[in-house]
Each structure stands twice: as structure tokens, then as C-alpha cells.
Design an enzyme around this catalytic site. Structure first.
Site, PDB file in Angstrom:
ATOM      1  N   CYS A   1       0.268   3.820   2.957  1.00 30.87           N
ATOM      2  CA  CYS A   1       0.684   3.055   3.999  1.00 30.87           C
ATOM      3  C   CYS A   1       1.982   3.081   4.222  1.00 30.87           C
ATOM      4  CB  CYS A   1       0.494   1.600   4.276  1.00 30.87           C
ATOM      5  SG  CYS A   1      -1.489   1.232   4.072  1.00 30.87           S
TER       6      CYS A   1
ATOM      7  N   CYS B   1       0.757  -1.206  -0.001  1.00 32.92           N
ATOM      8  CA  CYS B   1      -0.072   0.169   0.051  1.00 32.92           C
ATOM      9  C   CYS B   1       0.838   1.118  -0.067  1.00 32.92           C
ATOM     10  CB  CYS B   1      -0.734   0.076   1.161  1.00 32.92           C
ATOM     11  SG  CYS B   1      -1.604   1.333   1.499  1.00 32.92           S
TER      12      CYS B   1
END
Length: 105
Positions: A33, A30
């Protein structure tokens, strides 16, 4: 530095912690992230002794992610005495996470 925990460790943090716990639900693939990772680590350093900061990989601990209805990552959930008090979804400024912690100290 935020500690990465598995499902069992997560449960022990929730049952054994009477203070604040900020949980970062993330995945290695991600992009947002990855952008938030240094912010989360910094918050862990800034709030050492006041709040615990842990990370849960949604791919490795999907049971925990499902339990809290994680549909988008990153998702940050702040727990106080084991109860969810705040949920923040997406990449956000460090100040937004710190404000949530400060409001619950």
C-alpha cells in the site's frame, strides 16, 4: 493527491458523484500500500476533473471494507455512477489503473 475518507464521507462520495471514483482500500502498516501511495496520488493529479480518487483506510473504516468484501490490500475499486465497474487487487503498475479509468470515461 488522493483524499483519505472515513465511512460517512465515502457514502457521500458514492451518492453524490455521477462520475468515476477510484477507491484505494489500504492500511498504514501495509508495505505494498505504501508503495502504491505515490502512484495513487499521481493518478489523482492526472485525472483531476475527470475522475475522483479517494483512499479508505480498512482499519479505520472496516465497515466499508466489509461491504465490498476487501480481503487483500491494496484493493482498488473503480465506481461509475455509484456502481462498481472494476476491481484490481494488489500492487499494480500505474498504467493498469489508468487503463481501467480510461475504459470507463
Amino acid at each position: 493527491m488522493a483524499k483519505i475518507v472515513n465511512s460517512q464521507e465515502f457514502d457521500s462520495y458514492m451518492t453524490g458523484n455521477s462520475g468515476l471514483v477510484l477507491v484505494d482500500f489500504y492500511a498504514d502498516w501495509c508495505g505494498p500500500c505504501k508503495m502504491m501511495a505515490p502512484v495513487v496520488d499521481k493518478i489523482g493529479e492526472n485525472y483531476a476533473g475527470k475522475a475522483t480518487v479517494i483512499k479508505v483506510n480498512v482499519d479505520n473504516s472496516s465497515d466499508v471494507a466489509a461491504r465490498f468484501g476487501i480481503m487483500s490490500i491494496p484493493t482498488f475499486i473503480l465506481f461509475k455512477n455509484g456502481n462498481e465497474v472494476k476491481k484490481i487487487i494488489g500492487g499494480v503498475p500505474q498504467e493498469r489503473l489508468e487503463t481501467a479509468i480510461d475504459e470507463n470515461l
